[in-house]
Design an enzyme around this catalytic site. Structure first.
Site, short mmCIF file in Angstrom:
data_model
loop_
_atom_site.label_atom_id
_atom_site.label_comp_id
_atom_site.label_asym_id
_atom_site.label_seq_id
_atom_site.Cartn_x
_atom_site.Cartn_y
_atom_site.Cartn_z
N LYS A 205 7.10 47.56 16.20
CA LYS A 205 7.60 48.35 17.32
C LYS A 205 7.35 47.65 18.65
CE LYS A 205 9.00 51.79 19.84
NZ LYS A 205 10.42 52.11 19.99
N CYS A 259 9.13 53.06 27.18
CA CYS A 259 8.91 52.06 26.14
C CYS A 259 8.89 50.64 26.68
CB CYS A 259 9.98 52.19 25.05
SG CYS A 259 9.86 53.71 24.09
#
Length: 412
Positions: A205, A259
């Site tokens: 991720k 993010c």
């Protein structure tokens, strides 16, 4: 056996869509949030942020009873942690929300429970969750407990589609944990489920978002170079992308969202001496808003304007998400540097200014029509669809600063 199948801690941009799709798939879901207003709205089927498709789905599952929401967790068989993982003032990861989430569910834990971390986190966080839980519940030391990391892969504006269609990476503390978590996601995910270990999933991720950040940094740095050389960066990128093996991204005023603007720092923190490129990319993207402020300042000095319109506050087009938005920091810097200049902010996806801008008397939220009527200097910070509808004849009569390339065909 508990009356709840899945307890989701954190009902924000990830926890809420996850809860909705799970409940729609037939699971009995209980959502947890410490914000009482959020709990009240969700309990009445009212979504707390704009996202295509989420409101009707939420109303349906709340009415059916498949989703309940409160400020405290309930006994469940699966616990999903979907809370924020910000960075502090030193760009170090802050896992305090995750720790608090684990502490809140620890008293309810029992043998055979599954704990899934969806929050994007530093490598080793899934192991940390296990250690915290077992430290609090020594009575479960010999019990079967399962832990996994399944990071989200959605983007605001397409969450309800992508949460179903995108492939998912499921990393288990052990193989059984990975398989148990995968079975849960298979109930609604049409994409392929890729099983691995927790640390690999965590690093995967972070790798995805760091890859994007590095590539955006190249585009942003290229825009600064092109400006220095007096060259149109949009034309340069268009021509360079004619090469069959070149695909440069579009530059912007910086990088926002929870993010891409945050996660690369997790990698830097975990290996500070081995992440030179990732750190440099972060520094480029974090510095781009200051470059934009200086470009706006040049226009203010040359035109002696007493006001300007700033188009967009969100971190990307057509969403109401202001998290880590470079547009907000640009407006804030301008307000500090030019207290006597009128700053008319146009953001069609919010009704009130964010807290960071409310303290400035010279910053006002306004509609597009009023801004176009009153201001001669237009600064495009977000390429919302509504801004694409501004007539070219109107734009040609204005002084323009375009950070998104929306007006690249105009001679500005």
């Amino acid at each position: 056996m508990s009356e709840i199948d899945v307890c989701v801690v954190g009902m924000g941009y990830i926890g809420l869509p996850t809860s909705v799709v799970l409940a729609r798939a037939g699971w009995r879901v209980h959502g947890v949030d410490i914000n009482e207003r959020v709990v009240s709205d969700l309990s009445n089927g009212i979504a707390t942020f704009e996202e295509p498709g989420i409101s009707p789905a939420l109303k349906s599952i709340v009415s059916s009873g498949n989703l309940t929401v409160s400020t405290v967790p309930q006994v469940s068989n699966v616990y999903i942690i979907a809370v924020p993982t910000p960075i502090d003032s030193r760009n170090e990861p802050d896992t305090s929300y995750i720790r608090s989430a684990v502490e809140s569910v620890a008293p309810l834990a029992k043998a055979n429970d599954l704990f899934i971390l969806e929050s994007t986190s530093p490598v080793g966080t899934t192991e940390m969750i296990r250690e915290i839980l077992l430290g609090l519940r020594t009575d479960l030391a010999d019990s079967a407990l399962y832990f996994a990391h399944c990071p989200e892969r959605v983007i605001p504006g397409s969450m309800m589609k992508e949460i179903i269609s995108n492939d998912r990476v499921v990393g288990g503390y052990d193989a059984i944990s990975a398989e148990r978590a995968a079975n849960l996601y298979r109930s609604f995910c049409q994409g392929e489920i890729h099983l691995t270990d927790a640390r690999t999933a965590e690093l995967t991720k972070l790798t995805e978002n760091s890859f994007r950040d590095v590539n955006i940094a190249f585009a942003n740095e290229l825009s600064i170079v092109a400006d220095h050389l007096g060259v149109n960066v949009w034309e340069v990128i268009e021509l360079a992308n004619k090469h069959p093996r070149v695909q440069i991204l579009q530059p912007g005023p910086g990088v926002g969202g929870h993010c891409i603007a945050v996660d690369p720092w997790f990698l830097v923190a975990s290996a500070p001496m081995k992440t030179t490129l990732i750190r440099s990319a972060r520094n480029v993207n974090d510095s781009k808003p200051k470059f934009v402020v200086e470009k706006i300042a040049e226009h203010l000095r040359s035109t002696q304007q007493d006001g300007l319109a700033l188009l967009g506050l969100a971190f990307k087009a057509n969403v109401d998400d202001l998290r880590e938005s470079p547009a907000v920091s640009i407006v804030q810097d301008l307000a500090l540097q030019y207290p006597d200049v009128r700053l008319s902010v146009v953001e069609p996806f919010v009704d009130v200014l964010p807290q960071a801008l409310q303290e400035f008397d010279n910053v006002k939220l306004t509609d597009l029509e009023t801004a176009l009527e009153n201001e001669n200097l237009l600064v495009l910070l977000v390429d919302h669809d509504i801004f694409k509808m501004i007539p070219q004849s109107t734009l040609l009569a204005k002084d323009l600063v375009d950070t998104r390339g929306l007006w690249k065909e105009l001679d500005i």
